[in-house]
Design a protein around this motif. Structure first.
Motif, PDB file in Angstrom:
ATOM      1  N   LYS A  10       0.813  -1.222   0.000  1.00 50.79           N
ATOM      2  CA  LYS A  10       0.000   0.000   0.000  1.00 50.79           C
ATOM      3  C   LYS A  10       0.850   1.277   0.000  1.00 50.79           C
ATOM      4  O   LYS A  10       2.063   1.227   0.234  1.00 50.79           O
ATOM      5  CB  LYS A  10      -0.931  -0.031   1.216  1.00 50.79           C
ATOM      6  CG  LYS A  10      -1.946  -1.189   1.166  1.00 50.79           C
ATOM      7  CD  LYS A  10      -2.946  -1.107   2.312  1.00 50.79           C
ATOM      8  CE  LYS A  10      -3.942  -2.260   2.251  1.00 50.79           C
ATOM      9  NZ  LYS A  10      -4.985  -2.125   3.304  1.00 50.79           N
ATOM     10  N   TYR A  50     -12.675  -2.019  -3.464  1.00 49.79           N
ATOM     11  CA  TYR A  50     -13.125  -2.105  -2.070  1.00 49.79           C
ATOM     12  C   TYR A  50     -14.651  -2.021  -1.927  1.00 49.79           C
ATOM     13  O   TYR A  50     -15.150  -1.715  -0.851  1.00 49.79           O
ATOM     14  CB  TYR A  50     -12.449  -1.024  -1.231  1.00 49.79           C
ATOM     15  CG  TYR A  50     -11.036  -1.393  -0.798  1.00 49.79           C
ATOM     16  CD1 TYR A  50     -10.814  -2.514   0.008  1.00 49.79           C
ATOM     17  CD2 TYR A  50      -9.944  -0.631  -1.169  1.00 49.79           C
ATOM     18  CE1 TYR A  50      -9.537  -2.865   0.425  1.00 49.79           C
ATOM     19  CE2 TYR A  50      -8.659  -0.969  -0.745  1.00 49.79           C
ATOM     20  CZ  TYR A  50      -8.460  -2.088   0.048  1.00 49.79           C
ATOM     21  OH  TYR A  50      -7.206  -2.433   0.467  1.00 49.79           O
ATOM     22  N   ARG A  56     -19.261   0.604   4.943  1.00 51.08           N
ATOM     23  CA  ARG A  56     -18.526   0.758   6.207  1.00 51.08           C
ATOM     24  C   ARG A  56     -18.121   2.216   6.396  1.00 51.08           C
ATOM     25  O   ARG A  56     -17.882   2.950   5.424  1.00 51.08           O
ATOM     26  CB  ARG A  56     -17.255  -0.126   6.208  1.00 51.08           C
ATOM     27  CG  ARG A  56     -17.509  -1.581   5.828  1.00 51.08           C
ATOM     28  CD  ARG A  56     -18.080  -2.402   6.956  1.00 51.08           C
ATOM     29  NE  ARG A  56     -17.070  -2.708   7.950  1.00 51.08           N
ATOM     30  CZ  ARG A  56     -16.237  -3.746   7.891  1.00 51.08           C
ATOM     31  NH1 ARG A  56     -16.271  -4.576   6.855  1.00 51.08           N
ATOM     32  NH2 ARG A  56     -15.364  -3.960   8.858  1.00 51.08           N
ATOM     33  N   PHE A  58     -15.420   3.518   7.252  1.00 47.81           N
ATOM     34  CA  PHE A  58     -14.051   3.868   6.851  1.00 47.81           C
ATOM     35  C   PHE A  58     -13.843   3.868   5.338  1.00 47.81           C
ATOM     36  O   PHE A  58     -12.737   4.123   4.860  1.00 47.81           O
ATOM     37  CB  PHE A  58     -13.038   2.939   7.542  1.00 47.81           C
ATOM     38  CG  PHE A  58     -13.242   1.461   7.250  1.00 47.81           C
ATOM     39  CD1 PHE A  58     -12.767   0.886   6.077  1.00 47.81           C
ATOM     40  CD2 PHE A  58     -13.890   0.647   8.170  1.00 47.81           C
ATOM     41  CE1 PHE A  58     -12.933  -0.469   5.821  1.00 47.81           C
ATOM     42  CE2 PHE A  58     -14.071  -0.720   7.916  1.00 47.81           C
ATOM     43  CZ  PHE A  58     -13.583  -1.269   6.737  1.00 47.81           C
ATOM     44  N   THR A  92      -5.234  -7.086  10.839  1.00 42.59           N
ATOM     45  CA  THR A  92      -5.524  -5.831  10.134  1.00 42.59           C
ATOM     46  C   THR A  92      -5.035  -4.627  10.922  1.00 42.59           C
ATOM     47  O   THR A  92      -4.414  -3.714  10.368  1.00 42.59           O
ATOM     48  CB  THR A  92      -7.047  -5.697   9.896  1.00 42.59           C
ATOM     49  OG1 THR A  92      -7.496  -6.838   9.160  1.00 42.59           O
ATOM     50  CG2 THR A  92      -7.374  -4.428   9.121  1.00 42.59           C
ATOM     51  N   ARG A 103       2.660  -6.323   9.307  1.00 43.42           N
ATOM     52  CA  ARG A 103       1.940  -5.167   9.866  1.00 43.42           C
ATOM     53  C   ARG A 103       2.518  -4.748  11.213  1.00 43.42           C
ATOM     54  O   ARG A 103       2.575  -3.557  11.523  1.00 43.42           O
ATOM     55  CB  ARG A 103       0.446  -5.473   9.945  1.00 43.42           C
ATOM     56  CG  ARG A 103      -0.193  -5.391   8.553  1.00 43.42           C
ATOM     57  CD  ARG A 103      -1.546  -6.016   8.537  1.00 43.42           C
ATOM     58  NE  ARG A 103      -2.277  -5.769   7.296  1.00 43.42           N
ATOM     59  CZ  ARG A 103      -3.320  -6.486   6.913  1.00 43.42           C
ATOM     60  NH1 ARG A 103      -3.750  -7.492   7.661  1.00 43.42           N
ATOM     61  NH2 ARG A 103      -3.937  -6.211   5.781  1.00 43.42           N
ATOM     62  N   GLU A 111      -5.652   1.803   9.067  1.00 43.87           N
ATOM     63  CA  GLU A 111      -5.872   2.151   7.654  1.00 43.87           C
ATOM     64  C   GLU A 111      -4.584   2.004   6.849  1.00 43.87           C
ATOM     65  O   GLU A 111      -4.552   1.296   5.841  1.00 43.87           O
ATOM     66  CB  GLU A 111      -6.395   3.578   7.537  1.00 43.87           C
ATOM     67  CG  GLU A 111      -6.544   4.028   6.097  1.00 43.87           C
ATOM     68  CD  GLU A 111      -7.104   5.435   6.026  1.00 43.87           C
ATOM     69  OE1 GLU A 111      -8.334   5.567   6.005  1.00 43.87           O
ATOM     70  OE2 GLU A 111      -6.313   6.395   6.014  1.00 43.87           O
ATOM     71  N   ASN A 113      -2.033   0.216   6.704  1.00 43.94           N
ATOM     72  CA  ASN A 113      -1.509  -1.022   7.279  1.00 43.94           C
ATOM     73  C   ASN A 113      -0.627  -1.808   6.310  1.00 43.94           C
ATOM     74  O   ASN A 113      -0.501  -3.028   6.405  1.00 43.94           O
ATOM     75  CB  ASN A 113      -2.653  -1.869   7.856  1.00 43.94           C
ATOM     76  CG  ASN A 113      -3.625  -2.348   6.802  1.00 43.94           C
ATOM     77  OD1 ASN A 113      -3.527  -1.974   5.635  1.00 43.94           O
ATOM     78  ND2 ASN A 113      -4.568  -3.185   7.205  1.00 43.94           N
ATOM     79  N   HIS A 116      -2.254  -5.511   1.665  1.00 42.21           N
ATOM     80  CA  HIS A 116      -3.554  -6.180   1.536  1.00 42.21           C
ATOM     81  C   HIS A 116      -3.281  -7.598   1.058  1.00 42.21           C
ATOM     82  O   HIS A 116      -2.378  -7.808   0.245  1.00 42.21           O
ATOM     83  CB  HIS A 116      -4.435  -5.468   0.503  1.00 42.21           C
ATOM     84  CG  HIS A 116      -5.599  -6.306   0.052  1.00 42.21           C
ATOM     85  ND1 HIS A 116      -6.780  -6.360   0.748  1.00 42.21           N
ATOM     86  CD2 HIS A 116      -5.738  -7.173  -0.995  1.00 42.21           C
ATOM     87  CE1 HIS A 116      -7.607  -7.208   0.139  1.00 42.21           C
ATOM     88  NE2 HIS A 116      -6.999  -7.712  -0.922  1.00 42.21           N
TER      89      HIS A 116
HETATM   90  P1  CMP Z   1      -7.476  -4.529   3.798  1.00 48.82           P
HETATM   91  O1  CMP Z   1      -7.019  -5.909   4.111  1.00 48.82           O
HETATM   92  O2  CMP Z   1      -6.942  -3.947   2.540  1.00 48.82           O
HETATM   93  O3  CMP Z   1      -9.081  -4.484   3.727  1.00 48.82           O
HETATM   94  C1  CMP Z   1      -9.834  -3.334   4.022  1.00 48.82           C
HETATM   95  C2  CMP Z   1      -8.994  -2.189   4.520  1.00 48.82           C
HETATM   96  O4  CMP Z   1      -9.706  -1.151   5.155  1.00 48.82           O
HETATM   97  C3  CMP Z   1      -8.052  -2.694   5.593  1.00 48.82           C
HETATM   98  O5  CMP Z   1      -7.069  -3.537   5.013  1.00 48.82           O
HETATM   99  C4  CMP Z   1      -7.561  -1.359   6.179  1.00 48.82           C
HETATM  100  O6  CMP Z   1      -6.536  -0.792   5.390  1.00 48.82           O
HETATM  101  C5  CMP Z   1      -8.791  -0.459   6.021  1.00 48.82           C
HETATM  102  N1  CMP Z   1      -9.462  -0.133   7.271  1.00 48.82           N
HETATM  103  C6  CMP Z   1      -9.550   1.101   7.802  1.00 48.82           C
HETATM  104  N2  CMP Z   1     -10.239   1.090   8.926  1.00 48.82           N
HETATM  105  C7  CMP Z   1     -10.628  -0.171   9.144  1.00 48.82           C
HETATM  106  C8  CMP Z   1     -11.392  -0.824  10.170  1.00 48.82           C
HETATM  107  N3  CMP Z   1     -11.901  -0.140  11.208  1.00 48.82           N
HETATM  108  N4  CMP Z   1     -11.581  -2.154  10.072  1.00 48.82           N
HETATM  109  C9  CMP Z   1     -11.094  -2.844   9.018  1.00 48.82           C
HETATM  110  N5  CMP Z   1     -10.364  -2.286   8.010  1.00 48.82           N
HETATM  111  C10 CMP Z   1     -10.135  -0.967   8.083  1.00 48.82           C
END
Ligand code: CMP
Length: 139
Positions: A10, A50, A56, A58, A92, A103, A111, A113, A116
């Motif tokens: 990312k 996404y 959601r 976020f 996550t 991670r 976010e 992180n 993916h």
């Molecule tokens: P990813 O595995 O790419 O899938 C969804 C992404 O949303 C997650 O990694 C994070 O980068 C982002 N994200 C941000 N806030 C949240 C949250 N509260 N819970 C889960 N994913 C989140």
């Protein structure tokens, strides 16, 4: 079984020149990088990728973040690649990620992180097809 999974390094990680460090973890742990390219996702592409998270809270911030800089999209191949990659990534939220995981080592926040990874073989196939043509994947 030998599987393929889809991975994204990312924008928080590409910005800090962590592509090689993350790839070294994949390769050291038996995941071969059978396709890879650095791209800057369009907003439309990120929103569609996404889409499952569209409701959601976020979602909008996540899309903004994913188009804030270049990403590296990849296909990883190996024994149990989907689960293996999820194990290497860690939880996550980096606050919950196990010692030694990508991670835990590198993520800045839930976010930003750093990586993916697909959550199932079925989704891996869908995600791979969303970024790669068959001829770009060389096993
Ligand atoms: P990813 O595995 O790419 O899938 C969804 C992404 O949303 C997650 O990694 C994070 O980068 C982002 N994200 C941000 N806030 C949240 C949250 N509260 N819970 C889960 N994913 C989140």
């Amino acid at each position: 079984a030998i599987e393929r999974t889809f991975s994204i390094i990312k924008p928080d990680a590409t910005r800090r020149n962590l592509t090689g460090a993350i790839n070294a973890i994949f390769e050291k742990n038996g995941l071969a990088i059978v396709a890879q390219k650095r791209i800057w996702m369009s907003r439309a592409h990120a929103k569609k990728f996404y889409e499952v998270h569209a409701e959601r809270p976020f979602y909008n911030d996540l899309v903004d973040f994913m188009v804030s800089g270049p990403v590296v999209v990849q296909v990883l191949e190996g024994e149990n690649a989907v689960a293996k990659n999820r194990e290497l990534m860690g939880a996550t939220n980096p606050a919950n990620a196990a010692e030694g995981t990508i991670r835990k080592l590198f993520a800045e926040s839930i976010e930003a992180n750093s990586v993916h990874g697909s959550d199932s073989v079925e989704n891996a196939a869908i995600e791979i097809a969303y970024f790669f043509a068959g001829y770009e994947i060389v096993g």
